[in-house]
Design a protein around this motif. Structure first.
Motif, PDB file in Angstrom:
ATOM      1  N   LEU A  39       0.823  -1.209   0.000  1.00  0.00           N
ATOM      2  CA  LEU A  39       0.000   0.000   0.000  1.00  0.00           C
ATOM      3  C   LEU A  39       0.859   1.263   0.000  1.00  0.00           C
ATOM      4  O   LEU A  39       0.563   2.216  -0.722  1.00  0.00           O
ATOM      5  CB  LEU A  39      -0.943   0.008   1.211  1.00  0.00           C
ATOM      6  N   LEU A  40       1.913   1.270   0.777  1.00  0.00           N
ATOM      7  CA  LEU A  40       2.790   2.442   0.803  1.00  0.00           C
ATOM      8  C   LEU A  40       3.441   2.677  -0.554  1.00  0.00           C
ATOM      9  O   LEU A  40       3.579   3.821  -1.001  1.00  0.00           O
ATOM     10  CB  LEU A  40       3.852   2.283   1.889  1.00  0.00           C
ATOM     11  N   VAL A  73      -8.491   6.817  -1.634  1.00  0.00           N
ATOM     12  CA  VAL A  73      -8.930   5.449  -1.335  1.00  0.00           C
ATOM     13  C   VAL A  73      -7.751   4.634  -0.797  1.00  0.00           C
ATOM     14  O   VAL A  73      -7.885   3.910   0.196  1.00  0.00           O
ATOM     15  CB  VAL A  73      -9.536   4.776  -2.587  1.00  0.00           C
ATOM     16  N   LEU A  74      -6.596   4.761  -1.435  1.00  0.00           N
ATOM     17  CA  LEU A  74      -5.413   4.020  -0.974  1.00  0.00           C
ATOM     18  C   LEU A  74      -4.988   4.452   0.425  1.00  0.00           C
ATOM     19  O   LEU A  74      -4.666   3.614   1.274  1.00  0.00           O
ATOM     20  CB  LEU A  74      -4.247   4.220  -1.949  1.00  0.00           C
ATOM     21  N   LEU A  79      -4.763   3.540   6.360  1.00  0.00           N
ATOM     22  CA  LEU A  79      -5.091   3.953   7.722  1.00  0.00           C
ATOM     23  C   LEU A  79      -6.030   2.960   8.401  1.00  0.00           C
ATOM     24  O   LEU A  79      -5.910   2.707   9.606  1.00  0.00           O
ATOM     25  CB  LEU A  79      -5.711   5.350   7.712  1.00  0.00           C
ATOM     26  N   GLU A  80      -6.943   2.378   7.640  1.00  0.00           N
ATOM     27  CA  GLU A  80      -7.847   1.360   8.191  1.00  0.00           C
ATOM     28  C   GLU A  80      -7.056   0.132   8.625  1.00  0.00           C
ATOM     29  O   GLU A  80      -7.286  -0.413   9.706  1.00  0.00           O
ATOM     30  CB  GLU A  80      -8.889   0.971   7.145  1.00  0.00           C
ATOM     31  N   ASN A  81      -6.108  -0.287   7.800  1.00  0.00           N
ATOM     32  CA  ASN A  81      -5.262  -1.434   8.169  1.00  0.00           C
ATOM     33  C   ASN A  81      -4.447  -1.129   9.417  1.00  0.00           C
ATOM     34  O   ASN A  81      -4.241  -2.006  10.256  1.00  0.00           O
ATOM     35  CB  ASN A  81      -4.330  -1.808   7.020  1.00  0.00           C
ATOM     36  N   GLN A  85      -4.684  -3.213  12.898  1.00  0.00           N
ATOM     37  CA  GLN A  85      -3.474  -3.804  13.477  1.00  0.00           C
ATOM     38  C   GLN A  85      -3.273  -3.326  14.906  1.00  0.00           C
ATOM     39  O   GLN A  85      -2.950  -4.105  15.785  1.00  0.00           O
ATOM     40  CB  GLN A  85      -2.262  -3.429  12.631  1.00  0.00           C
ATOM     41  N   ASP A  86      -3.503  -2.035  15.160  1.00  0.00           N
ATOM     42  CA  ASP A  86      -3.347  -1.508  16.517  1.00  0.00           C
ATOM     43  C   ASP A  86      -4.347  -2.139  17.472  1.00  0.00           C
ATOM     44  O   ASP A  86      -4.018  -2.477  18.603  1.00  0.00           O
ATOM     45  CB  ASP A  86      -3.505   0.007  16.522  1.00  0.00           C
TER      46      ASP A  86
END
Length: 94
Positions: A39-40, A73-74, A79-81, A85-86
């Motif tokens: 994604l990055l 969107v990306l 940020l959702e991932n 994860q957090d």
């Protein structure tokens, strides 16, 4: 620095006192890490494309606006991932 790593298929309550938060749960940690890197990379590429299009066509051109929306969107997916994860590791700190 070496960390003890526990590999289990599902999170359990067993937690040795010297266990660090980078636990592999059935390989999901590695998959998330790869997804994050992908994604990055996609975000970086899309950002460069958008800047080039903006320089060529102007900021309000439909190609630039659509590229900006795809970039949004990306970034939202990344940020959702991160929040997932957090929250999945938050029980380790209890």
């Amino acid at each position: 620095m070496l960390y003890n790593v526990l590999v289990v298929s599902e999170p359990t309550r067993y937690r040795p006192h010297n266990l660090k938060p980078n636990i592999l749960y059935g390989g999901r940690f590695v998959k998330r890490l790869l997804d994050e890197k992908t994604l990055l990379l996609q975000i970086g590429i899309k950002r460069k494309v958008m800047y080039r299009r903006a320089k060529t066509f102007g900021y309000t051109h439909p190609l630039v606006v659509s590229c900006s929306q795809e970039l949004d969107v990306l970034i939202n997916r990344y940020l959702e991932n991160q929040s997932i994860q957090d929250s999945s590791l938050s029980y380790l700190h209890k």
